[in-house]
Design a protein around this motif. Structure first.
Motif, PDB file in Angstrom:
ATOM      1  N   SER A  29       0.860  -1.180   0.000  1.00 29.67           N
ATOM      2  CA  SER A  29       0.000   0.000   0.000  1.00 29.67           C
ATOM      3  C   SER A  29       0.893   1.226   0.000  1.00 29.67           C
ATOM      4  O   SER A  29       2.065   1.165   0.365  1.00 29.67           O
ATOM      5  CB  SER A  29      -0.915   0.005   1.224  1.00 29.67           C
ATOM      6  OG  SER A  29      -0.149   0.113   2.392  1.00 29.67           O
ATOM      7  N   LYS A  44      -3.301  -1.231  -2.756  1.00 29.85           N
ATOM      8  CA  LYS A  44      -2.377  -2.225  -3.303  1.00 29.85           C
ATOM      9  C   LYS A  44      -1.697  -1.640  -4.534  1.00 29.85           C
ATOM     10  O   LYS A  44      -2.368  -1.128  -5.433  1.00 29.85           O
ATOM     11  CB  LYS A  44      -3.113  -3.510  -3.673  1.00 29.85           C
ATOM     12  CG  LYS A  44      -3.650  -4.249  -2.479  1.00 29.85           C
ATOM     13  CD  LYS A  44      -4.240  -5.569  -2.883  1.00 29.85           C
ATOM     14  CE  LYS A  44      -4.729  -6.311  -1.649  1.00 29.85           C
ATOM     15  NZ  LYS A  44      -5.236  -7.627  -1.979  1.00 29.85           N
ATOM     16  N   MET A  51      -4.239  -1.305  -7.654  1.00 28.41           N
ATOM     17  CA  MET A  51      -5.508  -2.026  -7.617  1.00 28.41           C
ATOM     18  C   MET A  51      -6.410  -1.372  -6.578  1.00 28.41           C
ATOM     19  O   MET A  51      -6.002  -1.146  -5.436  1.00 28.41           O
ATOM     20  CB  MET A  51      -5.291  -3.498  -7.276  1.00 28.41           C
ATOM     21  CG  MET A  51      -6.581  -4.291  -7.311  1.00 28.41           C
ATOM     22  SD  MET A  51      -6.388  -6.103  -7.357  1.00 28.41           S
ATOM     23  CE  MET A  51      -5.221  -6.423  -6.089  1.00 28.41           C
ATOM     24  N   PHE A  52      -7.617  -1.052  -7.000  1.00 23.03           N
ATOM     25  CA  PHE A  52      -8.611  -0.429  -6.138  1.00 23.03           C
ATOM     26  C   PHE A  52      -9.896  -1.232  -6.199  1.00 23.03           C
ATOM     27  O   PHE A  52     -10.237  -1.792  -7.242  1.00 23.03           O
ATOM     28  CB  PHE A  52      -8.961   0.986  -6.615  1.00 23.03           C
ATOM     29  CG  PHE A  52      -7.877   1.995  -6.482  1.00 23.03           C
ATOM     30  CD1 PHE A  52      -7.735   2.735  -5.323  1.00 23.03           C
ATOM     31  CD2 PHE A  52      -6.993   2.235  -7.532  1.00 23.03           C
ATOM     32  CE1 PHE A  52      -6.750   3.690  -5.206  1.00 23.03           C
ATOM     33  CE2 PHE A  52      -6.007   3.185  -7.428  1.00 23.03           C
ATOM     34  CZ  PHE A  52      -5.880   3.919  -6.255  1.00 23.03           C
ATOM     35  N   ASP A  53     -10.629  -1.234  -5.128  1.00 21.49           N
ATOM     36  CA  ASP A  53     -12.014  -1.651  -5.162  1.00 21.49           C
ATOM     37  C   ASP A  53     -12.791  -0.477  -5.740  1.00 21.49           C
ATOM     38  O   ASP A  53     -12.474   0.684  -5.468  1.00 21.49           O
ATOM     39  CB  ASP A  53     -12.515  -1.972  -3.753  1.00 21.49           C
ATOM     40  CG  ASP A  53     -13.892  -2.583  -3.781  1.00 21.49           C
ATOM     41  OD1 ASP A  53     -13.981  -3.818  -3.949  1.00 21.49           O
ATOM     42  OD2 ASP A  53     -14.869  -1.825  -3.657  1.00 21.49           O
ATOM     43  N   PHE A  54     -13.790  -0.739  -6.542  1.00 18.23           N
ATOM     44  CA  PHE A  54     -14.547   0.324  -7.198  1.00 18.23           C
ATOM     45  C   PHE A  54     -15.021   1.387  -6.205  1.00 18.23           C
ATOM     46  O   PHE A  54     -14.866   2.576  -6.439  1.00 18.23           O
ATOM     47  CB  PHE A  54     -15.745  -0.270  -7.954  1.00 18.23           C
ATOM     48  CG  PHE A  54     -16.589   0.765  -8.628  1.00 18.23           C
ATOM     49  CD1 PHE A  54     -16.242   1.250  -9.877  1.00 18.23           C
ATOM     50  CD2 PHE A  54     -17.734   1.256  -8.024  1.00 18.23           C
ATOM     51  CE1 PHE A  54     -17.012   2.218 -10.504  1.00 18.23           C
ATOM     52  CE2 PHE A  54     -18.520   2.207  -8.639  1.00 18.23           C
ATOM     53  CZ  PHE A  54     -18.165   2.691  -9.889  1.00 18.23           C
ATOM     54  N   GLU A  56     -13.824   2.142  -3.311  1.00 18.02           N
ATOM     55  CA  GLU A  56     -12.702   2.869  -2.702  1.00 18.02           C
ATOM     56  C   GLU A  56     -12.325   4.106  -3.511  1.00 18.02           C
ATOM     57  O   GLU A  56     -11.856   5.088  -2.961  1.00 18.02           O
ATOM     58  CB  GLU A  56     -11.462   1.969  -2.599  1.00 18.02           C
ATOM     59  CG  GLU A  56     -11.531   0.906  -1.551  1.00 18.02           C
ATOM     60  CD  GLU A  56     -10.313  -0.015  -1.602  1.00 18.02           C
ATOM     61  OE1 GLU A  56      -9.528   0.042  -2.575  1.00 18.02           O
ATOM     62  OE2 GLU A  56     -10.155  -0.805  -0.667  1.00 18.02           O
ATOM     63  N   LEU A  79      -9.542  -2.251 -11.414  1.00 18.44           N
ATOM     64  CA  LEU A  79     -10.720  -1.956 -10.593  1.00 18.44           C
ATOM     65  C   LEU A  79     -11.451  -3.258 -10.311  1.00 18.44           C
ATOM     66  O   LEU A  79     -11.845  -3.970 -11.229  1.00 18.44           O
ATOM     67  CB  LEU A  79     -11.670  -1.007 -11.319  1.00 18.44           C
ATOM     68  CG  LEU A  79     -11.291   0.456 -11.369  1.00 18.44           C
ATOM     69  CD1 LEU A  79     -12.358   1.245 -12.108  1.00 18.44           C
ATOM     70  CD2 LEU A  79     -11.082   1.019  -9.995  1.00 18.44           C
ATOM     71  N   LYS A  80     -11.631  -3.558  -9.029  1.00 15.79           N
ATOM     72  CA  LYS A  80     -12.361  -4.756  -8.626  1.00 15.79           C
ATOM     73  C   LYS A  80     -13.783  -4.371  -8.254  1.00 15.79           C
ATOM     74  O   LYS A  80     -14.056  -3.244  -7.864  1.00 15.79           O
ATOM     75  CB  LYS A  80     -11.714  -5.407  -7.402  1.00 15.79           C
ATOM     76  CG  LYS A  80     -10.298  -5.836  -7.588  1.00 15.79           C
ATOM     77  CD  LYS A  80      -9.757  -6.550  -6.359  1.00 15.79           C
ATOM     78  CE  LYS A  80     -10.079  -5.829  -5.082  1.00 15.79           C
ATOM     79  NZ  LYS A  80      -9.648  -6.493  -3.858  1.00 15.79           N
ATOM     80  N   ASN A  81     -14.657  -5.335  -8.359  1.00 15.90           N
ATOM     81  CA  ASN A  81     -16.047  -5.207  -7.895  1.00 15.90           C
ATOM     82  C   ASN A  81     -16.777  -4.018  -8.515  1.00 15.90           C
ATOM     83  O   ASN A  81     -17.455  -3.260  -7.820  1.00 15.90           O
ATOM     84  CB  ASN A  81     -16.087  -5.120  -6.366  1.00 15.90           C
ATOM     85  CG  ASN A  81     -15.430  -6.305  -5.712  1.00 15.90           C
ATOM     86  OD1 ASN A  81     -15.614  -7.428  -6.141  1.00 15.90           O
ATOM     87  ND2 ASN A  81     -14.641  -6.055  -4.683  1.00 15.90           N
ATOM     88  N   VAL A  82     -16.654  -3.867  -9.824  1.00 14.02           N
ATOM     89  CA  VAL A  82     -17.371  -2.785 -10.517  1.00 14.02           C
ATOM     90  C   VAL A  82     -18.831  -3.200 -10.638  1.00 14.02           C
ATOM     91  O   VAL A  82     -19.142  -4.212 -11.268  1.00 14.02           O
ATOM     92  CB  VAL A  82     -16.767  -2.505 -11.908  1.00 14.02           C
ATOM     93  CG1 VAL A  82     -17.545  -1.423 -12.632  1.00 14.02           C
ATOM     94  CG2 VAL A  82     -15.294  -2.138 -11.786  1.00 14.02           C
TER      95      VAL A  82
END
Length: 110
Positions: A29, A44, A51-54, A56, A79-82
């Motif tokens: 991070s 991350k 890498m980001f969660d959407f 976030e 982008l994760k979890n879009v």
């Protein structure tokens, strides 16, 4: 047409396996400083990939200067979890569009 389907399957399999390797490598991070003095937490990051969660990145009060700072520091963003964005989520949609379409930042978004 059959060859196209086979080629597409091979490319998708290749991309998925490479993406898994990249995600495994992203462990650190870090904090980015924006010109306005604000700080952005990048949960991350490694080797020019963030890498980001959407939520976030798109559910916080980030603006163009924040996204420019992110994109100047990373050549790729995952982008994760879009989610599916409905008409009732205008702020999420605006930030997502801003992140993707800032014209001076030609970086791949995965």
């Amino acid at each position: 047409f059959q060859n196209f389907k086979q080629t597409r399957r091979r490319v998708n399999k290749f991309n998925k396996s490479n993406l898994k390797i990249i995600i495994i490598m992203i462990r650190h991070s870090m904090t980015l400083k924006v010109m306005s003095g604000r700080e952005i937490n990048v949960p991350k990051a490694a080797n020019g990939v963030a890498m980001f969660d959407f939520l976030e990145i798109c559910d916080k009060a980030y603006g163009s200067m924040d996204f420019i700072a992110i994109c100047r520091n990373f050549h790729s963003i995952i982008l994760k979890n879009v989610p599916h964005i409905s008409l009732h989520s205008k702020n999420l949609a605006r930030r997502f569009i801003l992140l993707v379409f800032i014209p001076i930042l030609k970086i791949p978004l995965i």
